[in-house]
Design a protein around this motif. Sequence first.
Motif, PDB file in Angstrom:
ATOM      1  N   SER A   1       4.149  12.952   3.250  1.00  0.00           N
ATOM      2  CA  SER A   1       4.106  11.938   4.362  1.00  0.00           C
ATOM      3  C   SER A   1       4.040  10.670   3.426  1.00  0.00           C
ATOM      4  CB  SER A   1       2.906  12.055   5.172  1.00  0.00           C
ATOM      5  OG  SER A   1       1.708  11.938   4.601  1.00  0.00           O
ATOM      6  N   ASP A   2       3.406  10.812   2.048  1.00  0.00           N
ATOM      7  CA  ASP A   2       3.422   9.387   1.394  1.00  0.00           C
ATOM      8  C   ASP A   2       4.749   9.092   0.775  1.00  0.00           C
ATOM      9  OD1 ASP A   2       0.776   8.751   1.878  1.00  0.00           O
ATOM     10  OD2 ASP A   2      -0.219   9.943   0.103  1.00  0.00           O
ATOM     11  N   ASP A   3       5.177  10.015   0.581  1.00  0.00           N
ATOM     12  CA  ASP A   3       6.549   9.860  -0.197  1.00  0.00           C
ATOM     13  C   ASP A   3       7.535   9.133   0.812  1.00  0.00           C
ATOM     14  OD1 ASP A   3       6.025  10.661  -2.812  1.00  0.00           O
ATOM     15  OD2 ASP A   3       6.563  12.739  -2.131  1.00  0.00           O
ATOM     16  N   GLU A   4       7.471   9.703   2.151  1.00  0.00           N
ATOM     17  CA  GLU A   4       8.477   9.340   3.152  1.00  0.00           C
ATOM     18  C   GLU A   4       7.864   7.877   3.558  1.00  0.00           C
ATOM     19  OE1 GLU A   4       7.309  12.405   6.105  1.00  0.00           O
ATOM     20  OE2 GLU A   4       8.398  13.785   4.882  1.00  0.00           O
ATOM     21  N   ALA A   5       6.872   7.474   3.682  1.00  0.00           N
ATOM     22  CA  ALA A   5       6.344   6.105   3.685  1.00  0.00           C
ATOM     23  C   ALA A   5       6.922   5.096   2.727  1.00  0.00           C
ATOM     24  CB  ALA A   5       4.954   6.107   3.866  1.00  0.00           C
ATOM     25  N   ALA A   6       6.967   5.642   1.737  1.00  0.00           N
ATOM     26  CA  ALA A   6       7.451   4.763   0.514  1.00  0.00           C
ATOM     27  C   ALA A   6       8.923   4.552   0.551  1.00  0.00           C
ATOM     28  CB  ALA A   6       7.050   5.463  -1.062  1.00  0.00           C
ATOM     29  N   ALA A   7       9.548   5.716   0.925  1.00  0.00           N
ATOM     30  CA  ALA A   7      11.197   5.830   0.981  1.00  0.00           C
ATOM     31  C   ALA A   7      11.392   4.709   2.145  1.00  0.00           C
ATOM     32  CB  ALA A   7      11.448   7.000   1.290  1.00  0.00           C
ATOM     33  N   ARG A   8      10.765   4.538   3.057  1.00  0.00           N
ATOM     34  CA  ARG A   8      11.004   3.408   4.285  1.00  0.00           C
ATOM     35  C   ARG A   8      11.420   2.155   3.494  1.00  0.00           C
ATOM     36  NH1 ARG A   8       8.153   1.480   7.985  1.00  0.00           N
ATOM     37  NH2 ARG A   8       6.285   1.620   6.948  1.00  0.00           N
ATOM     38  N   TRP A   9      10.854   1.876   2.392  1.00  0.00           N
ATOM     39  CA  TRP A   9      11.138   0.388   1.648  1.00  0.00           C
ATOM     40  C   TRP A   9      12.126   0.538   0.766  1.00  0.00           C
ATOM     41  CZ3 TRP A   9       8.309  -2.946   4.549  1.00  0.00           C
ATOM     42  CH2 TRP A   9       7.301  -2.832   5.095  1.00  0.00           C
ATOM     43  N   ALA A  10      13.045   1.465   0.381  1.00  0.00           N
ATOM     44  CA  ALA A  10      13.793   1.591  -0.157  1.00  0.00           C
ATOM     45  C   ALA A  10      14.972   0.464   0.041  1.00  0.00           C
ATOM     46  CB  ALA A  10      14.604   3.003  -0.405  1.00  0.00           C
TER      47      ALA A  10
ATOM     48  N   ILE B   1       0.787  -1.368   0.060  1.00  0.00           N
ATOM     49  CA  ILE B   1      -0.071   0.034  -0.129  1.00  0.00           C
ATOM     50  C   ILE B   1       0.858   1.400   0.129  1.00  0.00           C
ATOM     51  CG2 ILE B   1      -0.269  -0.137   2.673  1.00  0.00           C
ATOM     52  CD1 ILE B   1      -3.056   1.135  -0.084  1.00  0.00           C
ATOM     53  N   ASP B   2       1.937   1.353   0.736  1.00  0.00           N
ATOM     54  CA  ASP B   2       3.081   2.659   0.694  1.00  0.00           C
ATOM     55  C   ASP B   2       3.371   2.939  -0.619  1.00  0.00           C
ATOM     56  OD1 ASP B   2       2.533   2.963   3.291  1.00  0.00           O
ATOM     57  OD2 ASP B   2       4.451   2.350   3.960  1.00  0.00           O
ATOM     58  N   TRP B   3       3.747   1.613  -1.381  1.00  0.00           N
ATOM     59  CA  TRP B   3       4.324   1.950  -2.773  1.00  0.00           C
ATOM     60  C   TRP B   3       3.272   2.336  -3.669  1.00  0.00           C
ATOM     61  CZ3 TRP B   3       8.855  -0.865  -5.751  1.00  0.00           C
ATOM     62  CH2 TRP B   3      10.008  -0.560  -4.973  1.00  0.00           C
ATOM     63  N   LEU B   4       2.352   1.484  -3.622  1.00  0.00           N
ATOM     64  CA  LEU B   4       0.881   1.944  -4.480  1.00  0.00           C
ATOM     65  C   LEU B   4       0.670   3.308  -4.303  1.00  0.00           C
ATOM     66  CD1 LEU B   4      -2.230  -0.347  -4.440  1.00  0.00           C
ATOM     67  CD2 LEU B   4      -2.277   2.187  -4.237  1.00  0.00           C
ATOM     68  N   LYS B   5       0.645   4.045  -3.166  1.00  0.00           N
ATOM     69  CA  LYS B   5       0.327   5.104  -2.950  1.00  0.00           C
ATOM     70  C   LYS B   5       1.065   6.311  -3.723  1.00  0.00           C
ATOM     71  CE  LYS B   5      -3.033   5.809   0.280  1.00  0.00           C
ATOM     72  NZ  LYS B   5      -3.992   7.124   0.437  1.00  0.00           N
ATOM     73  N   THR B   6       2.253   5.766  -3.877  1.00  0.00           N
ATOM     74  CA  THR B   6       3.187   6.847  -4.589  1.00  0.00           C
ATOM     75  C   THR B   6       3.780   6.517  -6.044  1.00  0.00           C
ATOM     76  OG1 THR B   6       5.295   5.818  -3.882  1.00  0.00           O
ATOM     77  CG2 THR B   6       4.487   7.560  -2.581  1.00  0.00           C
TER      78      THR B   6
END
Lengths: 83, 83, 149, 149
Positions: free
Chosen positions: C139-148, C112-117
């Motif tokens: 905040s969505d970009d930051e959430a997605a960045a956690r999974w880099a 869901i985090d990746w999907l969002k961005t």
Amino acid sequence: MKLLYFAWLKTKTGVSEETVSPPSEVKTVAELLVWLKQRGPGYEDALADIDALRIAVNQEYADFTDPVAPGDEVALFPPVTGG
Amino acid sequence: MKLLYFAWLKTKTGVSEETVSPPSEVKTVAELLVWLKQRGPGYEDALADIDALRIAVNQEYADFTDPVAPGDEVALFPPVTGG
Amino acid sequence: MIRVQREDFDLGTELRALTEGNHAIGGLASFVGLVRDMAGGEKVGAMTLEHYPGMTEKMLGRIEAEALERWQLDASLIIHRYGHLEPGDQIVLVATASPHRQAALESCHFLIDWLKTKAPFWKLEDTPDGGKWVDARDSDDEAAARWAK
Amino acid sequence: MIRVQREDFDLGTELRALTEGNHAIGGLASFVGLVRDMAGGEKVGAMTLEHYPGMTEKMLGRIEAEALERWQLDASLIIHRYGHLEPGDQIVLVATASPHRQAALESCHFLIDWLKTKAPFWKLEDTPDGGKWVDARDSDDEAAARWAK
């Protein structure tokens, strides 16, 4: 004092629930365990590894140094494995 | 070259899809955007803030320095807001 | 599995189908995104979800493939709706099933985090002042960045 | 809400009830634990889940209260079964609903991680060699420790 045994504590002691009256010197969880251990080979086996035990006094997790009193419900069980 | 516009890019340009033939000097995404901007006030408004744009070439996210070619499908849209 | 559709979906049916008959599965994690009636303090009546047909499926498929590569999963599902949606409506479902709890929970969160961005959808909210394109959130970009990686 | 029960539950019904009528909810996260037919490489036929009536409800209530304190939640649910369970059966459901996606996802993860190390349940697996009490796992302690304040 009401004692409850769960999982392999129950299997090893052969008891799921009992009411006991330990001597008045038994004032902590640790002292209760020492006293219980001498009640027979099943208890000795069940309580052999103290680190493998979890204790609840009146349905709250307790440490070995916590107090126990005559009216308490004390449960002995291994680390939980639900979920 | 097929161009697609989504969300407020579509609202501002007034176009959702069009086929264009940019001059042969237009070889990158950035060059395409510069050329598009001069096509009218709607385009100028839509493309005013380049940082607010996201670009896909043939349905893949692309950078401003990525190449574009006559047969490509190029989409312009704001950062996505699904989910 | 990926589905992009206008129609609603039945959550129970979808989740049951994911695990049915596979007794190797120990955990099923899911997330459902719903239309809120408030956004940034403003009352929202309904919304229209626009998307980029073709690229949407491609990106969702790639996000799912990334999850399958990172975690040991027995099943995964992404359903994303588009079109007219009312407050309380389901927008998106992501669900993952794995032998292991952490794999299911983490991969669901990741999806869901990746999907969002990354998935090309755009929300147009009906507000008392008319249609308003929703802004992307940092905040969505930051959430997605956690999974880099 | 907390429920400790012998009976199965319907996942779709439970999740729908959590969000129904509340249009402030933007995200619903859930986790279902299922009985696996394999454990540590050994084939498992069925299991019996023992628990400590009274303390179980107390601990689950406390875990839920902790989640409600840490995150902004509109609804939460923990259902945990006990008794005889077969491979593929549902054991536990945790679900959380919030205006915000991250709050729902994190609190759901938290609930199941804490439950795993704090709720007084014990699994007795039927194996070809007879009943075997399942050992607690260090990985569960580590997962719970991540949520220490």
